[in-house]
Design an enzyme around this catalytic site. Structure first.
Site, PDB file in Angstrom:
ATOM      1  N   GLU A   1      -5.738  26.390  -7.465  1.00 39.34           N
ATOM      2  CA  GLU A   1      -4.762  25.515  -6.812  1.00 39.34           C
ATOM      3  C   GLU A   1      -4.642  24.179  -7.552  1.00 39.34           C
ATOM      4  OE1 GLU A   1      -4.716  25.665  -2.370  1.00 39.34           O
ATOM      5  OE2 GLU A   1      -4.687  23.491  -2.554  1.00 39.34           O
TER       6      GLU A   1
ATOM      7  N   ARG B   1      26.360   5.427 -14.998  1.00 41.70           N
ATOM      8  CA  ARG B   1      26.596   4.306 -14.074  1.00 41.70           C
ATOM      9  C   ARG B   1      26.824   3.006 -14.860  1.00 41.70           C
ATOM     10  NH1 ARG B   1      28.227   2.040  -9.345  1.00 41.70           N
ATOM     11  NH2 ARG B   1      26.853   0.352  -8.656  1.00 41.70           N
TER      12      ARG B   1
ATOM     13  N   GLN C   1      17.495  -3.168 -21.462  1.00 44.49           N
ATOM     14  CA  GLN C   1      16.144  -2.777 -21.863  1.00 44.49           C
ATOM     15  C   GLN C   1      15.232  -2.519 -20.649  1.00 44.49           C
ATOM     16  OE1 GLN C   1      13.494  -5.507 -24.037  1.00 44.49           O
ATOM     17  NE2 GLN C   1      13.787  -4.128 -25.767  1.00 44.49           N
TER      18      GLN C   1
END
Ligand SMILES: Cc1cc2nc3c(=O)[nH]c(=O)nc-3n(C[C@H](O)[C@H](O)[C@H](O)COP(=O)(O)OP(=O)(O)OC[C@H]3O[C@@H](n4cnc5c(N)ncnc54)[C@H](O)[C@@H]3O)c2cc1C
Length: 401
Positions: A251, A277, A288
């Site tokens: 797991e 956008r 930046q």
């Protein structure tokens, strides 16, 4: 080290991503309240589970002789990563991991030939679903200190007690559960049992309402004079802790691969978004501050990926190194931070229901299940020779004598 997948694995990954996008998305989710009817959610979950079973996903690393696809740990991790990438319902992918790594693999590793032939084929094919129960209200991180009792009778054991936080319990057909056969007996005091849903004395509570992983059903499981025949003891009396350790080994590596896929999906979506956008007449990605955040997200994804596949390689090779992954393969803060960064870069859109905010909600529980981050660090510290070792009794001081 070769980090490339072979052509067959690449093809399998593409197939799984495509299948998950087409067939597994849009699950109803296990939320109480209007529109969140759990019967409807359970029916939808089972339908998608059966489809996943037909693709070999629900039995991927089980040997072919028992109905699985016989993948090794690295390829099984690659499959889980693809599942997480294609399936926007991370809860569903998580449920597959809990079924496969915490329940089926212990059966593969500890089951008798008769048990494997009896239980595994239907669990691999998608016909049946498994759940694994060890956690109890008083036994969380201290998992071996559980209260559920299994008392020996001539023809089997009688279980009394209860489990909590059991993933898949509301839909499970088969439970792999731990109970104390020698209370206070420490590591050898536990025994694992295979218990079928519908066995008299076994009841399952209503599904929990969780903050994340909505597509993964979870509930309490109760045992009241629940008789389990002898041939449903897994690994022999006293082997419960070894069974549990084996399930955690799988797991802690392969289940977390689903999160890698989720990280990749959210990263790709966010990269595309900051390119499209525009604010102040330029794409926001040209700032930046934004591009550096994307770089940090990319580095988090890449380092989580390196650790996870190193852990998977170790698992495939039978390594028992505790300092190297699997524990760090959980990627600790990477997932949650990547989700938070994605929300930030989407601005107000980031807090609307969607993939970025879902990653934040789904990443929170990943710091708790399979042993909390703190417990993992304890394990690593112990392997480094530090941590919870008892100090030698100090000589009494003169004053105390
Ligand atoms: C999404 C999800 C799915 C799960 N699925 C299953 C399942 O299928 N089956 C199952 O049996 N269980 C399952 N669990 C339960 C899980 O295994 C437990 O939640 C986990 O082991 C922690 O136990 P706890 O919640 O009782 O926390 P506690 O053990 O009470 O811990 C609380 C806090 O104390 C800290 N802590 C405790 N002891 C120490 C220590 N010695 N050193 C440092 N810090 C410590 C912990 O790190 C944690 O921050 C699931 C949990 C989640 C969130």
């Amino acid at each position: 080290m070769n980090f490339d997948f072979d052509p067959e694995t690449r093809e399998m990954r593409e197939m799984v991503v495509g299948f998950a996008r087409r067939e597994l998305n849009g699950g109803a989710g296990f939320r109480p309240g209007p529109g969140g009817g759990t019967d409807e959610a359970a029916a939808d979950f089972r339908h998608r589970w059966q489809l996943a079973g037909k693709q070999g996903i629900t039995g991927s690393c089980v040997p072919a002789a028992y109905g699985g696809s016989g993948l090794d740990a690295v390829t099984a991790a690659a499959l889980m990563e693809a599942l997480g990438q294609g399936c926007t319902d991370t809860g569903f992918a998580f449920s597959v991991g809990a079924h496969l790594f915490a329940s089926l693999m212990p059966l593969v590793e500890f089951g008798t030939e008769e048990q494997k032939r009896r239980w595994l084929p239907a669990l691999c094919s998608g016909e049946r679903i498994a759940a694994h129960g060890i956690t109890e209200p008083e036994a969380g991180s201290d998992a071996l200190n559980l209260r559920t009792r299994a008392e020996r009778r001539e023809d089997g054991y009688v279980l009394n007690g209860g489990k909590c936080f059991t993933t898949n319990a509301p839909v499970a057909d088969v439970f792999v559960v731990q109970a104390a056969t020698a209370p206070g007996g420490g590591y050898f005091g536990l025994t694992a049992f295979i218990v079928e849903a519908g066995t008299p004395g076994l009841t399952v509570g209503p599904p929990y309402d969780k903050t994340g992983l909505h597509g993964s059903p979870m509930a309490d499981v109760h045992f009241e004079d629940c008789h389990v025949p002898l041939d449903q003891v897994l690994g022999g009396e006293g082997a419960g802790a070894s069974v549990f350790t084996s399930s955690m080994k799988w797991e802690r590596t392969c289940l977390f691969a689903a999160y890698l896929g989720t990280m990749k999906r959210v990263l790709d979506g966010t990269l595309a978004y900051v390119g499209e956008r525009e604010q102040f007449g330029v794409p926001i990605g040209s700032n930046q501050a934004v591009s550096h955040r994307i770089v940090d997200m990319t580095l988090r994804y890449e380092s989580a990926r390196l650790m996870l596949y190193k852990a998977a390689r170790g698992l495939a090779d039978g390594s028992d190194d505790e300092i190297a992954p699997p524990s760090p393969a959980r990627g600790e803060r990477g997932r949650l931070q990547l989700g938070l960064d994605a929300v930030q870069l989407h601005g107000a859109l980031g807090i609307l229901t969607g993939e970025a905010e879902a990653l934040v909600r789904d990443a929170m529980p990943s710091r708790i299940f399979s042993g909390t981050n703190e417990i993992q660090k304890n394990n690593i510290a112990r392997a480094l020779g530090l941590g919870a070792r008892r100090s030698r009794p100090r000589p009494r001081s003169r004053a105390a004598r």
